[in-house]
Design an enzyme around this catalytic site. Structure first.
Site, mmCIF file in Angstrom:
data_model
loop_
_atom_site.group_PDB
_atom_site.id
_atom_site.type_symbol
_atom_site.label_atom_id
_atom_site.label_comp_id
_atom_site.label_asym_id
_atom_site.label_seq_id
_atom_site.Cartn_x
_atom_site.Cartn_y
_atom_site.Cartn_z
ATOM 1 N N CYS A 114 -1.072 -20.278 8.616
ATOM 2 C CA CYS A 114 -2.441 -20.133 9.138
ATOM 3 C C CYS A 114 -3.281 -21.400 8.940
ATOM 4 C CB CYS A 114 -3.132 -18.935 8.501
ATOM 5 S SG CYS A 114 -2.323 -17.390 8.914
ATOM 6 N N HIS A 250 -10.876 -20.066 9.858
ATOM 7 C CA HIS A 250 -9.689 -19.305 10.266
ATOM 8 C C HIS A 250 -10.108 -17.841 10.360
ATOM 9 C CE1 HIS A 250 -5.852 -17.526 10.535
ATOM 10 N NE2 HIS A 250 -5.779 -17.123 9.279
ATOM 11 N N ASN A 280 -5.892 -11.929 13.960
ATOM 12 C CA ASN A 280 -5.486 -13.144 13.259
ATOM 13 C C ASN A 280 -4.373 -13.820 14.072
ATOM 14 O OD1 ASN A 280 -4.411 -15.079 11.575
ATOM 15 N ND2 ASN A 280 -4.387 -13.771 9.749
HETATM 16 O O1 UT7 Z 1 -4.042 -15.428 7.747
HETATM 17 C C1 UT7 Z 1 -3.482 -15.519 6.487
HETATM 18 C C2 UT7 Z 1 -4.407 -15.037 5.506
HETATM 19 N N1 UT7 Z 1 -4.421 -13.579 5.529
HETATM 20 C C3 UT7 Z 1 -5.472 -12.973 5.076
HETATM 21 O O2 UT7 Z 1 -6.418 -13.636 4.752
HETATM 22 C C4 UT7 Z 1 -5.454 -11.479 4.916
HETATM 23 C C5 UT7 Z 1 -6.078 -11.147 3.608
HETATM 24 N N2 UT7 Z 1 -6.126 -9.736 3.300
HETATM 25 C C6 UT7 Z 1 -6.853 -8.856 4.000
HETATM 26 O O3 UT7 Z 1 -7.465 -9.179 4.987
HETATM 27 C C7 UT7 Z 1 -6.969 -7.451 3.456
HETATM 28 O O4 UT7 Z 1 -6.446 -7.411 2.139
HETATM 29 C C8 UT7 Z 1 -6.263 -6.389 4.323
HETATM 30 C C9 UT7 Z 1 -7.026 -6.211 5.624
HETATM 31 C C10 UT7 Z 1 -4.840 -6.819 4.601
HETATM 32 C C11 UT7 Z 1 -6.257 -5.053 3.607
HETATM 33 O O5 UT7 Z 1 -7.577 -4.664 3.265
HETATM 34 P P1 UT7 Z 1 -7.911 -4.130 1.788
HETATM 35 O O6 UT7 Z 1 -9.318 -3.754 1.794
HETATM 36 O O7 UT7 Z 1 -7.475 -5.217 0.834
HETATM 37 O O8 UT7 Z 1 -7.034 -2.840 1.719
HETATM 38 P P2 UT7 Z 1 -5.866 -2.472 0.685
HETATM 39 O O9 UT7 Z 1 -4.658 -3.292 0.958
HETATM 40 O O10 UT7 Z 1 -6.411 -2.462 -0.703
HETATM 41 O O11 UT7 Z 1 -5.594 -0.990 1.109
HETATM 42 C C12 UT7 Z 1 -6.565 0.030 0.916
HETATM 43 C C13 UT7 Z 1 -5.999 1.328 1.429
HETATM 44 C C14 UT7 Z 1 -4.584 1.609 0.926
HETATM 45 O O12 UT7 Z 1 -4.464 2.995 0.700
HETATM 46 P P3 UT7 Z 1 -4.575 3.606 -0.772
HETATM 47 O O13 UT7 Z 1 -3.454 2.951 -1.544
HETATM 48 O O14 UT7 Z 1 -5.931 3.220 -1.267
HETATM 49 O O15 UT7 Z 1 -4.382 5.061 -0.548
HETATM 50 C C15 UT7 Z 1 -3.717 1.210 2.084
HETATM 51 O O16 UT7 Z 1 -2.489 1.909 2.088
HETATM 52 O O17 UT7 Z 1 -5.904 1.251 2.862
HETATM 53 C C16 UT7 Z 1 -4.570 1.613 3.246
HETATM 54 N N3 UT7 Z 1 -4.247 0.909 4.486
HETATM 55 C C17 UT7 Z 1 -4.547 1.389 5.702
HETATM 56 N N4 UT7 Z 1 -5.134 2.533 6.086
HETATM 57 C C18 UT7 Z 1 -5.298 2.715 7.405
HETATM 58 C C19 UT7 Z 1 -3.638 -0.315 4.635
HETATM 59 N N5 UT7 Z 1 -3.532 -0.596 5.931
HETATM 60 C C20 UT7 Z 1 -4.070 0.431 6.611
HETATM 61 C C21 UT7 Z 1 -4.264 0.697 7.994
HETATM 62 N N6 UT7 Z 1 -4.882 1.855 8.331
HETATM 63 N N7 UT7 Z 1 -3.872 -0.147 8.955
#
Ligand code: UT7
Length: 323
Positions: A114, A250, A280
């Site tokens: 990225c 980005h 992204n």
């Molecule tokens: O380009 C390279 C750089 N990449 C990035 O910068 C990405 C960086 N990370 C992020 O943008 C975020 O961490 C994500 C968007 C990937 C995830 O967001 P988050 O607020 O960190 O969510 P999380 O991973 O802590 O997940 C929270 C909950 C989980 O459920 P539980 O364990 O709390 O029950 C996940 O399983 O959300 C769940 N979850 C979803 N729910 C519905 C994860 N993906 C999804 C989804 N739909 N698509």
């Protein structure tokens, strides 16, 4: 006088297929609300069957050449940032060189995921400042839909396909921060963090593989490292964060974009945001955002821009340029 790499043209291309968040609701336990709230993404474009990263890149390069009123034979080099090249080799850049009808000069790919466009800009700047090349097309092009695990809701809803390009040209400027062109660059990587964002395939496995990400960990690094690299790049030319007209980040997650802008002391009015429309697009996201910001009249000649990115590696960095 100082030689600077000045942007003379910009353009982008998005594949036709537009995929709204609701399309994922039919195959995954996810929702439009979750994706919007946690990422800011509303839709993204995906390549068609048979369409490759080089196809997207050619369209973007042609758009940048048109904008600069130049032809392929006026160009000395192509630097193309991608992690989703059509083939293991040759480089996607040489495929683009051929498709543009460019029979001289040189072309190569840059792989910094990225952060690829930041690395490509820094390399093109060095080529121009050192006199190796005078006009360079810098492209960011990706087909991340090809490396998604469609059963992993935590990654496959995040990414999109597309390409953007700028045409850089060497110009003699005064040697101060009022100059047009690239004014400073700041590149970083730390391979200790390679396991938090990677593709589990390649030459070693004999497969293409799928993207794997520990989202929360990457998020934490992004918020901390992006503001730091942007600040470093701005301070290298004796300017302050308040001198920045536009932040062109980005486009991974709206929450990261907002946190970085806040750390740099800017409101969201000073930020070009396209993540809602593109998702992204990895190395393509910054040139896509630049192209959108110029096309809608926000970015004007003379504006001071800081652009920053982080991705797999981890690799991250920033470029300060005056448009
Ligand atoms: O380009 C390279 C750089 N990449 C990035 O910068 C990405 C960086 N990370 C992020 O943008 C975020 O961490 C994500 C968007 C990937 C995830 O967001 P988050 O607020 O960190 O969510 P999380 O991973 O802590 O997940 C929270 C909950 C989980 O459920 P539980 O364990 O709390 O029950 C996940 O399983 O959300 C769940 N979850 C979803 N729910 C519905 C994860 N993906 C999804 C989804 N739909 N698509």
């Amino acid at each position: 006088m100082t030689r600077r790499a000045v942007v003379q043209g910009v353009g982008h291309y998005l594949p036709e297929r537009l995929v709204p968040n609701c399309e994922f609701e039919t195959t995954l336990d996810t929702s439009d609300e979750w994706i919007r709230a946690r990422t800011g993404i509303e839709r993204r474009h995906f390549v068609a069957d048979g369409q490759g990263t080089s196809d997207l890149a050619v369209h973007a390069a042609e758009a940048a050449l048109r904008d600069a009123d130049l032809s392929p034979e006026d160009v000395d080099a192509i630097v193309l940032a991608t992690s989703t090249s059509d083939l293991t080799f040759p480089s996607t850049a040489t495929m683009v060189q051929d498709r543009l009808g460019m029979t001289r000069g040189f072309a190569f790919d840059v792989q910094a995921v990225c952060a690829g466009f930041i690395y490509a800009l820094a390399n093109a700047n060095a080529l121009i400042v050192s006199g190796q090349a005078n006009r360079v097309i810098v492209i960011g092009a990706e087909s991340f839909s090809r490396i998604m695990d469609w059963t992993d809701r935590s990654t496959c809803v995040l990414f999109g396909d597309g390409a953007g390009a700028v045409l850089l040209e060497g110009r003699e400027e005064n040697g101060n921060s009022d100059d047009r062109g690239i004014l400073s660059t700041d590149l970083n990587s730390d391979g200790r963090f390679r396991d938090i964002l990677y593709v589990d395939g390649g030459v070693a496995t004999g497969t293409i593989g799928h993207l794997r990400m520990q989202g929360k960990e990457v998020f934490r690094h992004a918020v901390e490292k992006l503001a730091t690299t942007a600040r470093t790049a701005v301070s290298k030319i004796g300017l302050k964060e308040s001198d920045i007209d536009w932040i062109v980040p980005h486009q991974a997650n709206l929450r990261i974009i907002k946190a970085t802008a806040q750390r740099l002391g800017h409101s969201m009015e000073d930020v070009i945001v396209t993540v809602q429309d593109h998702g992204n697009t990895s190395a393509a996201s910054i040139p896509l955002a630049l192209s959108v910001g110029v096309a809608d009249g926000r970015i004007q000649k003379g504006d001071l821009i800081v652009t920053e990115a982080i991705g797999g590696g981890l690799a991250w960095g920033a470029v300060v340029l005056r448009w």
